[in-house]
Design a protein around this motif. Structure first.
Motif, PDB file in Angstrom:
ATOM      1  N   GLU A  50      23.600 136.073  -2.476  1.00  0.00           N
ATOM      2  CA  GLU A  50      23.877 135.130  -1.384  1.00  0.00           C
ATOM      3  C   GLU A  50      25.143 135.526  -0.635  1.00  0.00           C
ATOM      4  OE1 GLU A  50      24.730 130.366  -0.569  1.00  0.00           O
ATOM      5  OE2 GLU A  50      23.997 131.018  -2.540  1.00  0.00           O
ATOM      6  N   ASN A  51      26.184 135.903  -1.351  1.00  0.00           N
ATOM      7  CA  ASN A  51      27.427 136.322  -0.690  1.00  0.00           C
ATOM      8  C   ASN A  51      27.192 137.528   0.219  1.00  0.00           C
ATOM      9  OD1 ASN A  51      28.898 134.349  -2.006  1.00  0.00           O
ATOM     10  ND2 ASN A  51      29.695 135.713  -3.582  1.00  0.00           N
ATOM     11  N   ALA A  52      26.429 138.498  -0.274  1.00  0.00           N
ATOM     12  CA  ALA A  52      26.164 139.695   0.517  1.00  0.00           C
ATOM     13  C   ALA A  52      25.337 139.375   1.754  1.00  0.00           C
ATOM     14  CB  ALA A  52      25.444 140.735  -0.337  1.00  0.00           C
ATOM     15  N   ALA A  53      24.383 138.465   1.606  1.00  0.00           N
ATOM     16  CA  ALA A  53      23.582 138.054   2.759  1.00  0.00           C
ATOM     17  C   ALA A  53      24.462 137.393   3.817  1.00  0.00           C
ATOM     18  CB  ALA A  53      22.474 137.113   2.322  1.00  0.00           C
ATOM     19  N   ARG A  54      25.368 136.540   3.390  1.00  0.00           N
ATOM     20  CA  ARG A  54      26.262 135.868   4.345  1.00  0.00           C
ATOM     21  C   ARG A  54      27.233 136.859   4.980  1.00  0.00           C
ATOM     22  NH1 ARG A  54      25.070 130.732   4.306  1.00  0.00           N
ATOM     23  NH2 ARG A  54      24.316 129.683   2.403  1.00  0.00           N
ATOM     24  N   LEU A  55      27.649 137.861   4.227  1.00  0.00           N
ATOM     25  CA  LEU A  55      28.503 138.905   4.790  1.00  0.00           C
ATOM     26  C   LEU A  55      27.767 139.648   5.898  1.00  0.00           C
ATOM     27  CD1 LEU A  55      31.324 140.237   4.259  1.00  0.00           C
ATOM     28  CD2 LEU A  55      30.116 141.905   2.830  1.00  0.00           C
ATOM     29  N   ALA A  56      26.497 139.928   5.672  1.00  0.00           N
ATOM     30  CA  ALA A  56      25.696 140.615   6.683  1.00  0.00           C
ATOM     31  C   ALA A  56      25.478 139.739   7.908  1.00  0.00           C
ATOM     32  CB  ALA A  56      24.352 141.046   6.089  1.00  0.00           C
ATOM     33  N   VAL A  57      25.232 138.448   7.702  1.00  0.00           N
ATOM     34  CA  VAL A  57      25.058 137.525   8.826  1.00  0.00           C
ATOM     35  C   VAL A  57      26.306 137.522   9.695  1.00  0.00           C
ATOM     36  CG1 VAL A  57      24.829 135.094   9.467  1.00  0.00           C
ATOM     37  CG2 VAL A  57      23.352 136.053   7.693  1.00  0.00           C
ATOM     38  N   PHE A  64      22.270 142.379   1.624  1.00  0.00           N
ATOM     39  CA  PHE A  64      22.933 142.835   2.845  1.00  0.00           C
ATOM     40  C   PHE A  64      21.960 143.648   3.695  1.00  0.00           C
ATOM     41  CE2 PHE A  64      25.408 145.657   5.465  1.00  0.00           C
ATOM     42  CZ  PHE A  64      26.519 144.909   5.854  1.00  0.00           C
ATOM     43  N   ASP A  65      21.222 144.538   3.053  1.00  0.00           N
ATOM     44  CA  ASP A  65      20.273 145.388   3.777  1.00  0.00           C
ATOM     45  C   ASP A  65      19.174 144.571   4.439  1.00  0.00           C
ATOM     46  OD1 ASP A  65      21.796 147.429   2.772  1.00  0.00           O
ATOM     47  OD2 ASP A  65      20.259 148.220   1.426  1.00  0.00           O
ATOM     48  N   GLY A  66      18.659 143.578   3.711  1.00  0.00           N
ATOM     49  CA  GLY A  66      17.601 142.751   4.286  1.00  0.00           C
ATOM     50  C   GLY A  66      18.051 142.038   5.541  1.00  0.00           C
ATOM     51  N   ILE A  67      19.245 141.436   5.499  1.00  0.00           N
ATOM     52  CA  ILE A  67      19.772 140.750   6.683  1.00  0.00           C
ATOM     53  C   ILE A  67      20.079 141.748   7.791  1.00  0.00           C
ATOM     54  CG2 ILE A  67      21.709 139.410   7.579  1.00  0.00           C
ATOM     55  CD1 ILE A  67      19.740 137.729   6.006  1.00  0.00           C
ATOM     56  N   GLY A  70      21.977 150.473   6.171  1.00  0.00           N
ATOM     57  CA  GLY A  70      22.205 149.531   5.090  1.00  0.00           C
ATOM     58  C   GLY A  70      23.517 149.771   4.371  1.00  0.00           C
ATOM     59  N   SER A  71      23.706 149.073   3.290  1.00  0.00           N
ATOM     60  CA  SER A  71      24.956 149.155   2.541  1.00  0.00           C
ATOM     61  C   SER A  71      25.166 150.511   1.887  1.00  0.00           C
ATOM     62  CB  SER A  71      24.965 148.067   1.453  1.00  0.00           C
ATOM     63  OG  SER A  71      23.849 148.236   0.580  1.00  0.00           O
ATOM     64  N   GLY A  72      24.082 151.244   1.637  1.00  0.00           N
ATOM     65  CA  GLY A  72      24.198 152.549   1.003  1.00  0.00           C
ATOM     66  C   GLY A  72      23.685 153.685   1.852  1.00  0.00           C
ATOM     67  N   GLY A  73      23.490 153.427   3.151  1.00  0.00           N
ATOM     68  CA  GLY A  73      22.974 154.450   4.053  1.00  0.00           C
ATOM     69  C   GLY A  73      21.698 153.989   4.732  1.00  0.00           C
ATOM     70  N   VAL A  74      21.028 154.923   5.384  1.00  0.00           N
ATOM     71  CA  VAL A  74      19.834 154.565   6.141  1.00  0.00           C
ATOM     72  C   VAL A  74      18.660 154.317   5.195  1.00  0.00           C
ATOM     73  CG1 VAL A  74      20.524 155.769   8.241  1.00  0.00           C
ATOM     74  CG2 VAL A  74      19.222 157.000   6.504  1.00  0.00           C
ATOM     75  N   SER A 125      34.180 147.400  -0.936  1.00  0.00           N
ATOM     76  CA  SER A 125      35.522 147.004  -0.505  1.00  0.00           C
ATOM     77  C   SER A 125      35.474 145.782   0.403  1.00  0.00           C
ATOM     78  CB  SER A 125      36.189 148.177   0.226  1.00  0.00           C
ATOM     79  OG  SER A 125      37.457 147.812   0.725  1.00  0.00           O
ATOM     80  N   ARG A 126      34.520 145.752   1.303  1.00  0.00           N
ATOM     81  CA  ARG A 126      34.376 144.611   2.210  1.00  0.00           C
ATOM     82  C   ARG A 126      34.005 143.354   1.438  1.00  0.00           C
ATOM     83  NH1 ARG A 126      30.338 144.968   6.251  1.00  0.00           N
ATOM     84  NH2 ARG A 126      31.393 143.139   7.058  1.00  0.00           N
ATOM     85  N   TYR A 127      33.103 143.508   0.486  1.00  0.00           N
ATOM     86  CA  TYR A 127      32.694 142.365  -0.333  1.00  0.00           C
ATOM     87  C   TYR A 127      33.889 141.854  -1.132  1.00  0.00           C
ATOM     88  CZ  TYR A 127      29.900 139.582  -3.611  1.00  0.00           C
ATOM     89  OH  TYR A 127      29.381 138.556  -4.356  1.00  0.00           O
ATOM     90  N   GLN A 128      34.620 142.762  -1.748  1.00  0.00           N
ATOM     91  CA  GLN A 128      35.789 142.389  -2.546  1.00  0.00           C
ATOM     92  C   GLN A 128      36.810 141.641  -1.690  1.00  0.00           C
ATOM     93  OE1 GLN A 128      36.519 143.664  -5.980  1.00  0.00           O
ATOM     94  NE2 GLN A 128      38.258 142.263  -5.989  1.00  0.00           N
TER      95      GLN A 128
END
Length: 400
Positions: free
Chosen positions: A79-86, A327-330, A358-362, A309-312
């Motif tokens: 959930e945190n990663a999804a909100r970061l992507a939003v 994050f990738d899905g969003i 995405g978070s780890g590349g394309v 780093s961004r998440y942290q």
């Protein structure tokens, strides 16, 4: 203390697939489950998807196991990663709505229907393959697509896409690299369990598409005795090939295999070892003598480090290894919505050839519901990771 060599001849521990993979593979792990076929939905193409109004916030349902005692921490990280992507989407507006699956397939299906009835245009999640299968079936007649966090290819297809990294994607990258380096034949070594069978099938297919001959696929019972009993047969086959592809990870039979193979005349100095699993997880695995010179695949670590780093910075703790999938899905949904087209969430749009950042590349979604992700080819040298071929930064370049 990690003492895998001293423990190598002890009886192998036999944890559940998800737990053993979680310890050694991170991303591959928690979303895996036994094969489940989607009745009436399997096959390429996926559901067409709804039309949307991109001038208004687009409702997206995030299905996560918030109340599952064994997966609550993963759910929070997703959930945190999804909100970061939003938050990264700027003028693109996503109305993220979170639903608790409790880690249960029936609950996930009910929550998915509730989300769609409330206006959700696409579903992100759920985490586990069985739940993703149930959700896909439940909302198929609503013309809604599902981006699951699972990596189980048997539940992909119809209106269900999987975001988790797949064995086939890893095998394709490594077999393609092996062919480019002049390798001609391979012996596949795998445990006789669900994970091992998935790995074997993926490597066989990748070898075929890369023009590498499969000399033999050698299975073993998942125990010390099983590995020891199978070793003469494995060694005999491996002597007929120039590469040995091992599906096992550090929490499984890998340490024992790379100890016994050289003892049976198949050393890494004469035969190229290749691993389907991440050999840098946990880091102590890199010290195994038998892995020196071996190849494995991994995402672009600079991109992973940037995301971590961004998440942290945003949440004050490190993300779970699976968090990047949310994050990738969003990111994918946001990129499509940002184009301003009413068909942004249809199967045709989701499977666009150019893919997404995405978070780890394309990465990109395939019409059969699986995915392709950019991976680097790495080697173990001097107990360290050395990148042999960097992860490509776009589709159509070397490495894809």
């Amino acid at each position: 203390m990690f003492a895998v060599l001293s423990a190598a001849r002890k009886r192998l521990r036999l944890p559940r697939l998800a737990r053993s993979a979680a310890a050694a593979l991170g991303l591959v792990a928690l979303a895996a489950c036994d094969p489940i076929q989607i009745g009436g939905l399997a096959g390429g193409g996926g559901g067409s998807g709804p039309r949307i109004d991109t001038s208004q916030p687009v409702p997206v349902a995030l299905l996560i196991p918030k109340s599952d005692a064994g997966a609550g921490a993963v759910a929070r990280s997703l959930e945190n990663a999804a909100r970061l992507a939003v938050a990264d989407l700027g003028t693109v507006k996503i109305d993220l709505r979170v639903y608790d699956t409790a880690g249960n397939a029936a609950t996930a299906a009910a929550q998915a229907q509730k989300a769609v009835d409330a206006g959700a245009k696409i579903i992100l999640g759920p985490l586990f393959g069985e739940a993703a299968n149930a959700v896909g079936v439940q909302v198929a007649d609503d013309n809604v697509n599902v981006l699951s966090f699972s990596n189980n290819p048997s539940i992909a297809g119809g209106n269900v896409f999987i975001l988790g990294p797949t064995f086939r994607n890893t095998a394709n990258r490594l077999m393609g690299y092996a062919a480019a380096k002049g390798k001609k034949s391979v012996t596949i070594v795998h445990p006789n369990n669900v994970e091992g069978q998935f790995g074997k099938v993926a490597i066989e297919a990748a070898a075929g598409s890369s023009g590498i001959r499969v000399v033999s696929s050698e299975g073993f019972d998942f125990s010390q005795a099983g590995v020891v009993a199978a070793m003469p047969r494995i060694a005999a086959a491996a002597k007929q090939s120039d590469t040995v592809f091992l599906t096992s990870n550090a929490a499984g039979a890998l340490p024992l295999l790379v100890q016994l193979l050289p003892e049976n005349g198949i050393g890494p100095d004469s035969t190229q070892y290749i691993g389907l699993a991440r050999w840098d997880v946990p880091p102590q695995t890199l010290a195994l003598p038998g892995l020196q010179g071996g190849w494995f695949a991994m995402p672009d670590q600079s991109r992973i480090a940037s995301f971590n780093s961004r998440y942290q910075g945003a949440y004050g703790s490190a993300p779970h290894p699976l968090a990047g999938l949310a994050f990738d899905g969003i990111a994918a949904i946001g990129a499509l919505v940002g184009a301003g087209k009413s068909d942004a969430l249809t199967a045709g749009a989701l499977t666009q050839t150019a893919g997404f950042q995405g978070s780890g590349g394309v990465f990109r979604l395939r019409a059969d519901g699986t995915n392709e992700r950019a991976l680097a080819v790495a080697a173990v040298r001097g107990n360290k990771v050395v990148i042999l071929d960097p992860a490509p930064n776009r589709f159509g370049s070397a490495g894809f």
